[in-house]
Write an enzyme that holds these catalytic residues in place. Structure first.
Site, short mmCIF file in Angstrom:
data_model
loop_
_atom_site.label_atom_id
_atom_site.label_comp_id
_atom_site.label_asym_id
_atom_site.label_seq_id
_atom_site.Cartn_x
_atom_site.Cartn_y
_atom_site.Cartn_z
N GLU A 157 0.76 -1.25 0.31
CA GLU A 157 0.16 -0.73 -0.03
C GLU A 157 0.99 1.33 -0.23
O GLU A 157 0.79 2.17 0.72
CB GLU A 157 -1.02 -0.03 1.63
CG GLU A 157 -1.81 -1.34 1.02
CD GLU A 157 -2.53 -1.38 2.85
OE1 GLU A 157 -3.11 -0.55 3.42
OE2 GLU A 157 -3.53 -2.49 2.53
N GLU A 273 -5.71 -10.52 -1.21
CA GLU A 273 -6.40 -10.48 -0.27
C GLU A 273 -8.56 -10.23 -0.17
O GLU A 273 -9.03 -9.55 0.96
CB GLU A 273 -6.59 -8.70 1.15
CG GLU A 273 -4.85 -9.53 0.71
CD GLU A 273 -4.58 -8.37 2.61
OE1 GLU A 273 -5.41 -6.98 2.51
OE2 GLU A 273 -3.65 -7.37 1.88
O1 9MR Z 1 -6.57 -8.21 9.16
C1 9MR Z 1 -6.11 -7.49 9.18
C2 9MR Z 1 -5.90 -7.10 10.82
O2 9MR Z 1 -6.23 -8.36 11.84
C3 9MR Z 1 -4.59 -5.97 11.45
O3 9MR Z 1 -5.77 -5.60 13.09
C4 9MR Z 1 -5.20 -5.25 10.70
C5 9MR Z 1 -3.38 -4.17 10.72
O4 9MR Z 1 -2.51 -4.95 11.10
O5 9MR Z 1 -4.40 -5.62 9.33
C6 9MR Z 1 -5.67 -5.73 8.89
O6 9MR Z 1 -5.48 -6.48 7.61
C7 9MR Z 1 -5.23 -5.86 5.73
C8 9MR Z 1 -3.71 -5.87 5.37
O7 9MR Z 1 -2.17 -6.65 6.44
C9 9MR Z 1 -2.72 -5.09 4.84
N1 9MR Z 1 -4.39 -4.64 3.89
C10 9MR Z 1 -5.77 -4.35 3.97
C11 9MR Z 1 -6.23 -5.17 5.86
C12 9MR Z 1 -7.68 -5.25 6.33
O8 9MR Z 1 -8.85 -5.45 5.67
#
Ligand code: 9MR
Length: 356
Positions: A157, A273
């Site tokens: 990102e 994802e």
């Molecule tokens: O689902 C993930 C959540 O449990 C974490 O707290 C958060 C922060 O690290 O990240 C979420 O996952 C993200 C992913 O790593 C990157 N793309 C967006 C995701 C959230 O939809």
């Protein structure tokens, strides 16, 4: 955790993904997405966490459906390097051991990101501008898992055209300290640490038809093109695929053209994802399930058309572990299995998409 015997028992019960004596429609019913994806020469998998593996029913479903895992949060830097210089590989290692024992693969997520970092890191980077705060971490992680992973999300990102920079990059402490070359540094360090690792640039926002999506696609393409010209070792683009069932739909035409352009750069594609947000939809869960399934199909069909797809992962397998945000009236249903681990219309849509 499933041992090998329990795993085989489970596999025998669910039958066909080991290819035991079933064919035709019955086979299609019992096979997991794992087997359907394998037949298409790619991997289906999902995000999970070590805590979820203790849930025996869930772990069985995971083994039946997924051939590839990714840590939802346990391989992020705030989990791995809470204290500077002290690495905690426990979460990632446990997921890797589970995956290996069940004949699954594991992806790495994520090495360099603007968020989910330990509290000490942004300040240390800003004040010292010491590149090893980035490269040493990448090197340590990639070496630790050398040869063992399906692929690595090296940078996550990094693009956000809404911030108004002409290169479309997202302002963050990495960019502030090292300029746009922080991305190059990360990929170069990863390649040096494991020359055979598949290195992925991962981002979200390439699917929709809004003006913001359009700018996002343009910025992503120009970033990838520039990076590849500079010799930055990027092997694949990760499309996160977070969709909305009741928001702006996937723009199939624009996504198709975008993916053609990405493929023309010589890059592979991963869906990293995928999930479909069903908030804002009808009270009737059947209606929401159908809308989720339709959105998933619209997206995946175009992705498969583009070719060069190495993996499709959903961000979780079952609605069981989704948190219900306070403002939501209904429990979310955005993944292939419901909270009782039953296959939903989204599962069927993915199965059809995978079958081609
Ligand atoms: O689902 C993930 C959540 O449990 C974490 O707290 C958060 C922060 O690290 O990240 C979420 O996952 C993200 C992913 O790593 C990157 N793309 C967006 C995701 C959230 O939809």
């Amino acid at each position: 955790m499933l041992n090998r015997r329990a795993f085989l028992r489970n596999a025998a019960a669910t039958g066909a993904w080991l290819g035991v004596g079933m064919s035709g429609p019955a086979q299609a019913q019992t096979e997991g997405l794992r087997a359907l994806a394998m037949r298409r020469n790619l991997a289906y998998g999902c995000a999970t966490a070590t805590d979820q593996l203790k849930d025996a029913d869930f772990a069985s479903a995971l083994v039946r459906e997924a051939g590839l895992l990714v840590a939802e949060y346990e391989m992020k830097r705030n989990a791995v390097e809470r204290t500077r210089g002290h690495y905690d590989f426990a979460g990632g290692d446990a997921l890797l051991n589970f995956a290996k024992a069940q004949g699954m693969a594991l992806r790495g997520h994520t090495l360099v990101w603007f968020t989910s970092n330990p509290d000490w890191l942004p300040e240390a980077v800003k004040t010292s501008r010491d590149e090893t705060l980035l490269t040493a971490y990448v090197n340590t992680m990639v070496r630790h898992y050398r040869g063992a992973l399906h692929s690595w999300d090296v940078v996550n990102e990094a693009i956000d055209p809404t911030a108004g920079r002409s290169d479309g990059l997202r302002p963050c402490f990495w960019l502030e300290a090292f300029g746009p070359s922080y991305i190059d540094l990360a990929f170069q360090a990863a390649r040096a640490a494991d020359p055979s690792a598949r290195l992925v640039y991962n981002d979200q926002g390439c699917e929709g038809g809004t003006e913001a999506n359009h700018k996002f696609r343009a910025a992503t393409l120009s970033f990838l093109e520039g990076a590849l010209k500079r010799g930055v070792p990027i092997d694949a683009l990760g499309l996160q695929g977070h969709l909305q069932a009741f928001g702006p739909p996937v723009d199939q035409k624009k996504l198709r053209v975008f993916l053609e352009n990405v493929r023309a750069l010589g890059l592979r594609i991963l869906v990293t994802e995928h999930d479909v947000d069903d908030s804002g939809g009808s009270r009737d869960s059947a209606v929401r399930d159908q809308a989720v399934a339709d959105a998933s199909r619209r997206f995946l069909d175009v992705v498969f058309e583009a070719g060069g797809v190495d993996a499709v992962l959903t961000w979780g397998l079952s609605d069981r572990y989704l948190e219900q945000a306070g403002f939501l009236k209904f429990a979310p249903r955005r993944l292939p299995l419901d909270s009782a681990l039953k296959r939903k219309p989204m599962w069927q849509a993915m199965a059809r998409s995978l079958a081609g």
